[in-house]
Design a protein around this motif. Structure first.
Motif, PDB file in Angstrom:
ATOM      1  N   UNK A 141       5.577 -11.035   2.332  1.00  0.00           N
ATOM      2  CA  UNK A 141       6.520 -10.043   1.837  1.00  0.00           C
ATOM      3  C   UNK A 141       7.442  -9.592   2.946  1.00  0.00           C
ATOM      4  N   UNK A 142       8.404  -8.766   2.575  1.00  0.00           N
ATOM      5  CA  UNK A 142       9.296  -8.186   3.581  1.00  0.00           C
ATOM      6  C   UNK A 142       9.743  -6.814   3.130  1.00  0.00           C
ATOM      7  N   UNK A 143      10.172  -6.021   4.097  1.00  0.00           N
ATOM      8  CA  UNK A 143      10.706  -4.691   3.846  1.00  0.00           C
ATOM      9  C   UNK A 143      11.973  -4.542   4.664  1.00  0.00           C
ATOM     10  N   UNK A 144      12.982  -3.915   4.103  1.00  0.00           N
ATOM     11  CA  UNK A 144      14.173  -3.528   4.854  1.00  0.00           C
ATOM     12  C   UNK A 144      14.084  -2.021   5.005  1.00  0.00           C
ATOM     13  N   UNK A 145      13.880  -1.573   6.243  1.00  0.00           N
ATOM     14  CA  UNK A 145      13.666  -0.156   6.485  1.00  0.00           C
ATOM     15  C   UNK A 145      14.829   0.442   7.260  1.00  0.00           C
ATOM     16  N   UNK A 146      14.955   1.747   7.182  1.00  0.00           N
ATOM     17  CA  UNK A 146      15.952   2.457   7.979  1.00  0.00           C
ATOM     18  C   UNK A 146      15.458   3.881   8.202  1.00  0.00           C
ATOM     19  N   UNK A 147      16.288   4.676   8.835  1.00  0.00           N
ATOM     20  CA  UNK A 147      15.953   6.062   9.130  1.00  0.00           C
ATOM     21  C   UNK A 147      14.632   6.131   9.901  1.00  0.00           C
ATOM     22  N   UNK A 148      14.560   5.367  10.986  1.00  0.00           N
ATOM     23  CA  UNK A 148      13.374   5.319  11.852  1.00  0.00           C
ATOM     24  C   UNK A 148      12.115   4.901  11.105  1.00  0.00           C
ATOM     25  N   UNK A 149      12.286   4.023  10.131  1.00  0.00           N
ATOM     26  CA  UNK A 149      11.141   3.506   9.384  1.00  0.00           C
ATOM     27  C   UNK A 149      10.641   4.412   8.285  1.00  0.00           C
ATOM     28  N   UNK A 150      11.332   5.509   8.026  1.00  0.00           N
ATOM     29  CA  UNK A 150      10.880   6.464   7.010  1.00  0.00           C
ATOM     30  C   UNK A 150      11.462   6.182   5.632  1.00  0.00           C
ATOM     31  N   UNK A 151      12.320   5.170   5.532  1.00  0.00           N
ATOM     32  CA  UNK A 151      12.880   4.766   4.243  1.00  0.00           C
ATOM     33  C   UNK A 151      12.735   3.263   4.090  1.00  0.00           C
ATOM     34  N   UNK A 152      12.339   2.854   2.908  1.00  0.00           N
ATOM     35  CA  UNK A 152      12.293   1.430   2.570  1.00  0.00           C
ATOM     36  C   UNK A 152      13.401   1.211   1.552  1.00  0.00           C
ATOM     37  N   UNK A 153      14.455   0.506   1.972  1.00  0.00           N
ATOM     38  CA  UNK A 153      15.617   0.280   1.107  1.00  0.00           C
ATOM     39  C   UNK A 153      15.442  -0.935   0.207  1.00  0.00           C
ATOM     40  N   UNK A 154      14.632  -1.877   0.639  1.00  0.00           N
ATOM     41  CA  UNK A 154      14.370  -3.066  -0.172  1.00  0.00           C
ATOM     42  C   UNK A 154      12.981  -3.549   0.194  1.00  0.00           C
ATOM     43  N   UNK A 155      12.271  -4.028  -0.819  1.00  0.00           N
ATOM     44  CA  UNK A 155      10.900  -4.466  -0.591  1.00  0.00           C
ATOM     45  C   UNK A 155      10.590  -5.591  -1.560  1.00  0.00           C
ATOM     46  N   UNK A 156       9.947  -6.620  -1.065  1.00  0.00           N
ATOM     47  CA  UNK A 156       9.546  -7.733  -1.927  1.00  0.00           C
ATOM     48  C   UNK A 156       8.228  -8.296  -1.421  1.00  0.00           C
ATOM     49  N   UNK A 157       7.361  -8.646  -2.348  1.00  0.00           N
ATOM     50  CA  UNK A 157       6.091  -9.279  -2.009  1.00  0.00           C
ATOM     51  C   UNK A 157       5.922 -10.520  -2.871  1.00  0.00           C
ATOM     52  N   UNK A 158       5.227 -11.501  -2.315  1.00  0.00           N
ATOM     53  CA  UNK A 158       4.991 -12.755  -3.035  1.00  0.00           C
ATOM     54  C   UNK A 158       4.117 -12.523  -4.265  1.00  0.00           C
ATOM     55  N   UNK A 159       3.048 -11.723  -4.095  1.00  0.00           N
ATOM     56  CA  UNK A 159       2.102 -11.436  -5.175  1.00  0.00           C
ATOM     57  C   UNK A 159       2.203  -9.964  -5.567  1.00  0.00           C
ATOM     58  N   UNK A 160       2.456  -9.656  -6.847  1.00  0.00           N
ATOM     59  CA  UNK A 160       2.601  -8.259  -7.272  1.00  0.00           C
ATOM     60  C   UNK A 160       1.423  -7.358  -6.882  1.00  0.00           C
ATOM     61  N   UNK A 161       0.220  -7.906  -6.855  1.00  0.00           N
ATOM     62  CA  UNK A 161      -0.947  -7.081  -6.518  1.00  0.00           C
ATOM     63  C   UNK A 161      -0.945  -6.632  -5.050  1.00  0.00           C
ATOM     64  N   UNK A 162      -0.050  -7.187  -4.239  1.00  0.00           N
ATOM     65  CA  UNK A 162       0.037  -6.796  -2.829  1.00  0.00           C
ATOM     66  C   UNK A 162       0.970  -5.614  -2.585  1.00  0.00           C
ATOM     67  N   UNK A 163       1.656  -5.135  -3.615  1.00  0.00           N
ATOM     68  CA  UNK A 163       2.630  -4.055  -3.436  1.00  0.00           C
ATOM     69  C   UNK A 163       1.964  -2.783  -2.905  1.00  0.00           C
ATOM     70  N   UNK A 164       0.883  -2.344  -3.556  1.00  0.00           N
ATOM     71  CA  UNK A 164       0.211  -1.120  -3.107  1.00  0.00           C
ATOM     72  C   UNK A 164      -0.367  -1.298  -1.704  1.00  0.00           C
ATOM     73  N   UNK A 165      -0.898  -2.471  -1.433  1.00  0.00           N
ATOM     74  CA  UNK A 165      -1.425  -2.757  -0.086  1.00  0.00           C
ATOM     75  C   UNK A 165      -0.306  -2.641   0.943  1.00  0.00           C
ATOM     76  N   UNK A 166       0.844  -3.187   0.607  1.00  0.00           N
ATOM     77  CA  UNK A 166       1.981  -3.166   1.529  1.00  0.00           C
ATOM     78  C   UNK A 166       2.430  -1.734   1.826  1.00  0.00           C
ATOM     79  N   UNK A 167       2.510  -0.898   0.797  1.00  0.00           N
ATOM     80  CA  UNK A 167       2.947   0.490   0.999  1.00  0.00           C
ATOM     81  C   UNK A 167       1.953   1.240   1.880  1.00  0.00           C
TER      82      UNK A 167
END
Length: 191
Positions: A141-167
């Protein structure tokens, strides 16, 4: 889908007879006229911050959902979420990152073409930090972050079940008590 549009307008100081109303009506009629003349432009769009645009038949064309996730949310809702094996690296250091990012982008119901040759540079110029999420050492997966890492502007994971793990894992990685996650309304995995 093609459309005709007018960018946000603003009132000029000194021209205050009827603030913006005449201009809005003129622009709205003009855009509708262009749309009627051309089969290629079926959707007229007038965007801005003012509610009065709706008085003239225009409404916002997109929805962006903003979530705030705090450490309390993680402690309560994601207490059982196992983040073992999840790690983060700068996306530019992950093997095949640009191609992965483009592939994930094209899985969305609505997307803009991104070329692997410049996708990481584009993220960097938008003041975003591209972060790769690895699961057991493999890019997942990947995340596009900004504001010193306190905002995630875009997020994608290969497997939907990994979304909560990623957050959950990202909050631990970033060392923050609260993050904001921005998502498009059509992003079924995030929503």
């Amino acid at each position: 889908m093609d459309g005709a549009g007018v960018q946000p307008e603003g009132d000029r100081p000194g021209k205050r007879q009827r603030p913006g109303r005449d201009r809005i009506q003129y622009l709205g009629k003009r855009v509708r006229r262009v749309g009627k003349r051309s089969v290629e432009l079926p959707v007229p769009v007038l965007d801005g911050q003012r509610q009065r645009y709706e008085y003239f038949g225009f409404t916002r064309g997109g929805i962006q959902i903003r979530y705030t996730v705090s450490s309390d949310n993680i402690r309560h809702a994601l207490k059982q979420t196992d983040t073992r094996g999840i790690s983060f690296v700068p996306l530019s250091e992950a093997e095949g990152a640009a191609e992965f990012m483009c592939r994930q982008n094209e899985k969305r119901p609505s997307w803009v073409t991104r070329e692997p040759e410049n996708v990481l540079a584009i993220a960097a110029t938008a003041n975003e930090k591209a972060v790769g999420m690895k699961k057991d050492g493999v890019l997942a997966g990947y995340l596009l972050t900004c504001n010193e890492g306190k905002e995630i502007r875009e997020m994608a994971v290969e497997q939907p079940e990994d979304m909560e793990k990623a957050v959950k894992a990202y909050m631990e990685y970033a060392g923050t008590e609260e993050i904001m996650i921005f998502a498009s309304a059509y992003d079924c995995i995030l929503n």
